[in-house]
Design an enzyme around this catalytic site. Structure first.
Site, PDB file in Angstrom:
ATOM      1  N   GLY A   1       7.614   5.106   3.473  1.00 50.03           N
ATOM      2  CA  GLY A   1       8.944   5.627   3.724  1.00 50.03           C
ATOM      3  C   GLY A   1       9.357   6.702   2.743  1.00 50.03           C
ATOM      4  O   GLY A   1      10.308   7.432   2.974  1.00 50.03           O
ATOM      5  N   MET A   2       8.618   6.826   1.607  1.00 50.02           N
ATOM      6  CA  MET A   2       9.057   7.754   0.569  1.00 50.02           C
ATOM      7  C   MET A   2       7.987   8.767   0.177  1.00 50.02           C
ATOM      8  O   MET A   2       8.293   9.768  -0.460  1.00 50.02           O
ATOM      9  CB  MET A   2       9.475   6.954  -0.667  1.00 50.02           C
ATOM     10  CG  MET A   2      10.045   7.774  -1.805  1.00 50.02           C
ATOM     11  SD  MET A   2      10.558   6.700  -3.148  1.00 50.02           S
ATOM     12  CE  MET A   2      10.840   7.943  -4.418  1.00 50.02           C
TER      13      MET A   2
ATOM     14  N   VAL B   1       0.210   9.739   0.562  1.00 42.79           N
ATOM     15  CA  VAL B   1      -0.845   9.511  -0.429  1.00 42.79           C
ATOM     16  C   VAL B   1      -2.141  10.141   0.074  1.00 42.79           C
ATOM     17  O   VAL B   1      -2.564   9.905   1.212  1.00 42.79           O
ATOM     18  CB  VAL B   1      -1.051   8.012  -0.702  1.00 42.79           C
ATOM     19  CG1 VAL B   1      -2.137   7.813  -1.755  1.00 42.79           C
ATOM     20  CG2 VAL B   1       0.255   7.368  -1.171  1.00 42.79           C
TER      21      VAL B   1
ATOM     22  N   LYS C   1      -0.101  10.870  -4.956  1.00 45.48           N
ATOM     23  CA  LYS C   1       1.108  10.506  -4.220  1.00 45.48           C
ATOM     24  C   LYS C   1       2.084  11.671  -4.270  1.00 45.48           C
ATOM     25  O   LYS C   1       2.453  12.141  -5.349  1.00 45.48           O
ATOM     26  CB  LYS C   1       1.735   9.252  -4.848  1.00 45.48           C
ATOM     27  CG  LYS C   1       2.849   8.634  -4.028  1.00 45.48           C
ATOM     28  CD  LYS C   1       3.238   7.283  -4.629  1.00 45.48           C
ATOM     29  CE  LYS C   1       4.261   6.571  -3.760  1.00 45.48           C
ATOM     30  NZ  LYS C   1       4.592   5.235  -4.305  1.00 45.48           N
TER      31      LYS C   1
ATOM     32  N   TYR D   1      -7.542   5.555  -8.200  1.00 45.33           N
ATOM     33  CA  TYR D   1      -7.985   5.462  -6.802  1.00 45.33           C
ATOM     34  C   TYR D   1      -8.686   4.126  -6.587  1.00 45.33           C
ATOM     35  O   TYR D   1      -9.657   3.796  -7.269  1.00 45.33           O
ATOM     36  CB  TYR D   1      -8.924   6.611  -6.444  1.00 45.33           C
ATOM     37  CG  TYR D   1      -9.522   6.489  -5.070  1.00 45.33           C
ATOM     38  CD1 TYR D   1      -8.723   6.624  -3.934  1.00 45.33           C
ATOM     39  CD2 TYR D   1     -10.873   6.215  -4.896  1.00 45.33           C
ATOM     40  CE1 TYR D   1      -9.259   6.494  -2.664  1.00 45.33           C
ATOM     41  CE2 TYR D   1     -11.421   6.094  -3.633  1.00 45.33           C
ATOM     42  CZ  TYR D   1     -10.614   6.232  -2.521  1.00 45.33           C
ATOM     43  OH  TYR D   1     -11.146   6.102  -1.260  1.00 45.33           O
TER      44      TYR D   1
ATOM     45  N   ASP E   1      10.610  -4.058  -5.665  1.00 49.18           N
ATOM     46  CA  ASP E   1      10.107  -3.894  -4.301  1.00 49.18           C
ATOM     47  C   ASP E   1       8.775  -4.618  -4.133  1.00 49.18           C
ATOM     48  O   ASP E   1       7.831  -4.100  -3.536  1.00 49.18           O
ATOM     49  CB  ASP E   1       9.962  -2.414  -3.962  1.00 49.18           C
ATOM     50  CG  ASP E   1       9.856  -2.167  -2.450  1.00 49.18           C
ATOM     51  OD1 ASP E   1      10.281  -3.052  -1.676  1.00 49.18           O
ATOM     52  OD2 ASP E   1       9.351  -1.107  -2.051  1.00 49.18           O
TER      53      ASP E   1
ATOM     54  N   ASP F   1       3.096   0.628  -6.450  1.00 52.35           N
ATOM     55  CA  ASP F   1       4.396   1.185  -6.069  1.00 52.35           C
ATOM     56  C   ASP F   1       5.594   0.607  -6.816  1.00 52.35           C
ATOM     57  O   ASP F   1       6.365  -0.172  -6.278  1.00 52.35           O
ATOM     58  CB  ASP F   1       4.621   1.015  -4.562  1.00 52.35           C
ATOM     59  CG  ASP F   1       3.842   2.033  -3.759  1.00 52.35           C
ATOM     60  OD1 ASP F   1       3.260   2.934  -4.382  1.00 52.35           O
ATOM     61  OD2 ASP F   1       3.810   1.916  -2.536  1.00 52.35           O
TER      62      ASP F   1
END
Length: 704
Positions: free
Chosen positions: A71-72, A75, A90, A140, A184, A202
């Site tokens: 949503g933000m 990547v 990102k 990664y 989150d 995240d």
């Protein structure tokens, strides 16, 4: 019946089937159109976003392929040229780089996570801005997130769940000790590498203790299904909020389900705050009792009753001992498996994937129908509800003097609107919002960015009603001088004028099939039905001799509901004949004006807002009053149903918007963000957002 939905292929959020652009991540799902504007000069869109990013990053990073979208952010897999190191790059989408708060959040994620050095937390190598592209470069990892694993293969074994979640608890404990709260935690943020190492990803809305001002009380961020009750209320979240979310992840891992789900975010938040869940062993009796108790402790609604640190939670998992006897919810109190009443509601919704249609007061044969109850009669709170809401002052006998309140979150303000906003509306796909604007104009806004897309000019007075056609191609407006106009949305041009003298009817709307427009006709309060394509008058609704303040179609298009002034009359009309089917009257009806009306999504119930400071729920078939929602201290000027019919909104001259639960009349939330009386409200089609318009120069977009 609710509209069909789909998942955005980029951020995987639910959107309407007809959507051409995701309102959550802002990405186009097909080739974007050339953007035009009447007087705004928005210009055309830029070239391919991936090409732009690849060119901008080329001096330092060579992008190989896209890995995914949220949503933000987007990547990519890339190679850091100076070190020859593979990284996950990102990048913030270009459509979001104008938002200062979004940029702060994005770079806060990098700065928060970069301070952490733990084997189960993703490592951040670099962050910054290069040629207009905001990015962070991180470790990664080859693997899959836990949500994907459970969705594809089903629940994991208790042993495997412990091996994955205990390290997450340790990682959170370490982060908390460093002064960082994740905020989150969810299964899609737990990456399981190909060698089985779980990694927490995240820290997108995390905050560091040294700069907590970026996360303010009253701001609700995160994913509703994983939110702790305190986060759902918009309060500050500490380590124990992350541990609640981790409990949700653990529950999901071993059951394949979430503790709380719903047709839309408001429904989920309500359950997180007020309801229990189905115990894991009721879903799978092979789950150990000790693990069920660990989950029960993590999911306590009071943070003081949970594990207080990640280390405590990890120790409980490793030792297979919750540390104390923990009360597990009784099987009958859960909401993971629908009880009989909920099943009736789901059946009415049309099946899996559609919001449940609200079923209000349908007693079994021989059972007395509950009497309509005002908020003041039904809002005695349980202990959990007392935790979830700030109680009103109490009287000597303990009864509540007024509604209990909870602050909601303003997502953004759409600035530059009219001094007094009397009209707001969403587009059918929820991507755009309409509102009255200065200088006798109407503005079309993009919800995900708050960007102005289109301005409709040429009105002679202030707009008091706006609505988009079901296909989103046409707009109907009515101004305070009684002129009803049809507009072409793409060009911003007026197509035709239906009526120039409808001052006695303060509203215009499209029929559900988009073929007709309903508006006033003349100064007598007569309703007129117009053919959209030809502009011809199809039918008159004559049985009315006073001003009509509000009109709406039933979902199937067979009926019209109208609210009048002087006598405070609420009428149901037959569209085919133009005659009155029913006048709603309970006998003690003491309002003079019915300012607003709405149908429930299934068409069974009507909602009205009046000058006696109440909203009322009516049974359409019988005309009987089912419930009165009391709690405002001013005129109830605007009302709306949630898309699943489980909640209603009421907006008032007392400067508040209140959200009520239909089935019991309880007041769930009070939004106090408007500085003047609320004149207009609207739910987005998916129920995620609410628009409110008032006399404070802007339109508020808000969500719980």
């Amino acid at each position: 019946m609710s509209e069909a939905t789909k998942r955005c292929p980029y951020c995987h959020e639910e959107i309407l089937e007809a959507a051409r652009k995701c309102k959550h991540c802002g990405e186009w799902l097909e080739d974007p159109p050339e953007t035009t504007s009447t007087g705004t000069g928005t210009g055309s869109l830029s070239s391919n976003p991936e090409t732009l990013v690849r060119d901008a990053m080329s001096p330092e990073y060579n992008i190989e392929k896209e890995l995914g979208r949220g949503g933000m952010a987007i990547v990519y897999k890339a190679v850091q040229e100076s070190l020859g190191r593979e990284v996950a790059l990102k990048v913030l989408p270009q459509g979001m780089t104008h938002d200062r708060k979004m940029l702060e959040r994005f770079h806060r994620e990098a700065q928060s996570a970069a301070q952490l050095n733990h084997p189960h937390i993703v490592t951040i190598f670099d962050e910054g801005e290069l040629n207009g592209v905001h990015y962070m470069a991180m470790e990664y990892l080859e693997g899959r997130d836990l949500h994907e694993i459970v969705q594809e293969k089903g629940p994991v074994s208790p042993e495997q769940a412990v091996s994955l979640i205990a390290p997450m608890a340790e990682a959170l404990g370490y982060a908390h000790n460093q002064g960082t709260v994740h905020r989150d935690v969810k299964s899609s943020n737990v990456m399981v590498t190909d060698v089985g190492r779980p990694v927490l990803m995240d820290f997108g809305i995390a905050y560091a203790g040294s700069d907590a001002r970026l996360t303010q009380t009253g701001t609700v961020l995160g994913t509703p299904e994983y939110m702790s009750p305190e986060q759902a209320r918009g309060n500050d979240v500490d380590a124990r909020g992350d541990l609640y979310s981790l409990g949700v992840v653990l529950y999901e891992s071993i059951t394949g389900k979430l503790p709380h789900t719903g047709g839309h975010p408001m429904s989920v938040v309500y359950k997180v705050l007020h309801e229990s869940y189905t115990p894991p062993r009721q879903i799978d009796d092979s789950i150990p009792a000790w693990l069920e108790q660990v989950i029960a402790k993590l999911l306590k609604k009071d943070p003081n009753d949970r594990y207080q640190t990640g280390q405590e939670a990890a120790e409980a998992l490793h030792s297979e001992d919750p540390g104390e006897e923990v009360e597990v919810p009784s099987p009958s109190s859960g909401d993971g498996t629908a009880d009989a009443e909920e099943q009736v509601s789901m059946d009415a919704g049309g099946g899996q994937g559609e919001p449940a249609q609200t079923q209000v007061y349908r007693p079994e044969e021989g059972e007395a129908e509950p009497s309509p109850a005002a908020m003041s009669e039904t809002a005695t709170a349980t202990e959990e509800e007392q935790e979830a809401m700030t109680p009103s002052p109490s009287t000597e006998d303990g009864a509540s003097e007024g509604p209990q309140r909870q602050r909601l979150h303003i997502v953004r303000s759409l600035e530059g609107n009219a001094d007094w906003v009397n009209a707001v509306s969403f587009s059918p796909d929820g991507q755009y919002a309409l509102s009255g604007a200065p200088n006798n104009t109407i503005k079309l806004w993009e919800v995900v960015t708050g960007r102005e897309i289109q301005t409709f000019e040429g009105l002679t007075e202030q707009p008091i009603s706006v609505a988009l056609s079901p296909d989103g191609d046409r707009l109907v407006s009515e101004t305070s001088d009684g002129i009803v106009r049809l507009w072409d949305v793409d060009s911003g041009d007026t197509v035709r004028t239906f009526e120039e003298n409808s001052e006695a009817v303060l509203g215009a709307t499209f029929s559900p099939d988009g073929q007709h427009v309903l508006s006033g006709g003349g100064a007598s309060g007569t309703l007129h039905l117009w053919d959209v394509d030809t502009g011809d008058l199809v039918r008159r609704f004559d049985e009315n001799n006073e001003a009509i303040f509000s009109v709406t179609f039933s979902p199937n298009g067979e009926y019209v509901l109208s609210g009048s002034g002087q006598s405070g009359t609420l009428k149901l009309w037959d569209v085919e004949t133009g005659s009155v089917v029913r006048t709603f009257d309970e006998g003690d009806w003491d309002s003079t004006y019915v300012f607003s009306v709405a149908f429930s999504p299934n068409g069974e119930y009507a909602l009205s807002g009046s000058d006696d400071m109440t909203a009322r729920l009516w049974d359409v078939d019988s005309g009987k009053l089912l419930r009165t929602f009391e709690g405002h201290s001013g005129l109830v000027i605007a009302v709306a149903f949630s898309p699943d019919g489980q909640y209603v909104l009421s907006g008032s001259s007392d400067m508040t918007v209140q959200l009520w639960k239909v089935e019991d009349g309880n007041l769930g939330y009070v939004f106090e963000g408007d500085a003047e009386g609320v004149n207009a409200i609207a739910f987005s089609p998916d129920g995620r957002y609410v628009l409110s318009g008032s006399k404070d120069d802007d339109v508020k977009l808000w969500t719980p």
